[in-house]
Design a protein around this motif. Sequence first.
Motif, PDB file in Angstrom:
ATOM      1  N   THR A  68      70.168   5.859  35.551  1.00 36.31           N
ATOM      2  CA  THR A  68      70.280   7.308  35.716  1.00 36.31           C
ATOM      3  C   THR A  68      68.960   7.976  35.360  1.00 36.31           C
ATOM      4  OG1 THR A  68      71.098   7.577  33.449  1.00 36.31           O
ATOM      5  CG2 THR A  68      72.755   7.335  35.207  1.00 36.31           C
ATOM      6  N   VAL A  69      68.879   9.267  35.664  1.00 37.78           N
ATOM      7  CA  VAL A  69      67.727  10.098  35.321  1.00 37.78           C
ATOM      8  C   VAL A  69      68.236  11.293  34.540  1.00 37.78           C
ATOM      9  CG1 VAL A  69      65.841  11.523  36.218  1.00 37.78           C
ATOM     10  CG2 VAL A  69      66.446   9.391  37.376  1.00 37.78           C
ATOM     11  N   ASN A  70      67.606  11.575  33.414  1.00 35.02           N
ATOM     12  CA  ASN A  70      67.971  12.732  32.596  1.00 35.02           C
ATOM     13  C   ASN A  70      67.024  13.871  32.911  1.00 35.02           C
ATOM     14  OD1 ASN A  70      68.402  14.613  30.500  1.00 35.02           O
ATOM     15  ND2 ASN A  70      69.196  13.018  29.167  1.00 35.02           N
ATOM     16  N   VAL A  71      67.562  14.982  33.399  1.00 37.83           N
ATOM     17  CA  VAL A  71      66.753  16.136  33.779  1.00 37.83           C
ATOM     18  C   VAL A  71      66.925  17.238  32.744  1.00 37.83           C
ATOM     19  CG1 VAL A  71      66.197  17.789  35.597  1.00 37.83           C
ATOM     20  CG2 VAL A  71      67.118  15.536  36.207  1.00 37.83           C
ATOM     21  N   THR A  72      65.802  17.673  32.157  1.00 40.05           N
ATOM     22  CA  THR A  72      65.825  18.756  31.173  1.00 40.05           C
ATOM     23  C   THR A  72      65.334  20.039  31.825  1.00 40.05           C
ATOM     24  OG1 THR A  72      65.367  17.185  29.398  1.00 40.05           O
ATOM     25  CG2 THR A  72      65.035  19.519  28.914  1.00 40.05           C
ATOM     26  N   LEU A  73      66.134  21.089  31.766  1.00 43.12           N
ATOM     27  CA  LEU A  73      65.779  22.389  32.329  1.00 43.12           C
ATOM     28  C   LEU A  73      65.261  23.289  31.210  1.00 43.12           C
ATOM     29  CD1 LEU A  73      67.937  21.065  34.280  1.00 43.12           C
ATOM     30  CD2 LEU A  73      68.523  23.399  34.971  1.00 43.12           C
ATOM     31  N   TYR A  74      64.024  23.770  31.361  1.00 46.39           N
ATOM     32  CA  TYR A  74      63.392  24.583  30.330  1.00 46.39           C
ATOM     33  C   TYR A  74      63.418  26.061  30.711  1.00 46.39           C
ATOM     34  CZ  TYR A  74      61.692  20.340  28.089  1.00 46.39           C
ATOM     35  OH  TYR A  74      61.611  19.126  27.448  1.00 46.39           O
ATOM     36  N   LYS A  75      63.671  26.880  29.729  1.00 42.39           N
ATOM     37  CA  LYS A  75      63.809  28.326  29.930  1.00 42.39           C
ATOM     38  C   LYS A  75      62.464  28.945  30.306  1.00 42.39           C
ATOM     39  CE  LYS A  75      65.552  32.520  27.660  1.00 42.39           C
ATOM     40  NZ  LYS A  75      66.477  32.823  28.761  1.00 42.39           N
TER      41      LYS A  75
END
Length: 329
Positions: A274-281
């Motif tokens: 899997t790939v972990n995607v982090t969304l930054y503000k």
Amino acid sequence: MISGITNRLLQAQQASVPPNHADNEAEKAGREAENELEKLLLTKACLPSRDVFRRLRVPDNFQTQRHEIDLVVVTGDGIYCIEVKNIGGQITLCVDDKFWERRRINGKVTTSVSQFPNPVHGIRNKAHILRNHLGRAGICLREKNFFPLVVLMNNKCQIDDLIENDHYVITQKRLPEFLNSFRRPFSTVILDSVTPSFLSAKLSYSQLDQSRNALNQIGTWDIVELHGGRLLTGDFKGCAELNCERSDVEKLVFNHQRNTAMTSLWAVAGWAPTVNVTLYKRDGSGWFGHTVVANVVLPYNKDIGFQIAGESMVSKIPANDIRLIALSK
């Protein structure tokens, strides 16, 4: 069971060793030239960063097409629309004035000849489109307050006299003079502040503020950085799992497991990569790091929609190939 493990091991191999996407050298050189000129405008010309805009996509009259301008500079004299070129070789103006011709020469041998549209015509048209766009926003500026220019950043190019003497073209020889033209003595700044704009023919403070606000509303490109360093510009289309508001999210960072031994171990245990995607503000930087909006887990081979600039079709890029996505406002 054996076939399932075999498939997962193959997936683990693909996830840990993705294709290497090398950056396009011509595109990279163009970006570096734009970066260099922007830096010179901020340091040598002493322009404030709020007055320098990068890669604006200006809509035309019918809102059907957007035209990119490399750099837009707002000053009291008017608005500079700048096309940055990093081209080498011998550059000549073609007879019909519609094209420039480039010859690459190695010693006494011509190795290649190519033609491309005259960038002066292109940037003059884009300046006209920008003026119309500002007019639709209620900012009516005179044509003489727009300065379309082509800046040649490659100091190894040889230019013929017709291009050299074109007042729309800034060569390396004229670049220092061009940068110095933005600098104003303190006495001039004071005089401009007390002289009405209709007498000085300069933009008023109100027009400057309105222009800056309107330019801030014009979109730029989204950027995808691939494994290997290649950058793609265009419009992020995403996928169902990454349906986010760009007003809230500034960038998406894709975190991968690139250790082959570890991914193989997980595959034997029954897990698919899997790939972990982090969304930054957006504007979320602070003392304790960048504020995280969300974390999303995707299959490593999940397709991410991205329409590359100049392409009519939406490309599908595997999440495993992506390092990060920077979203424009």
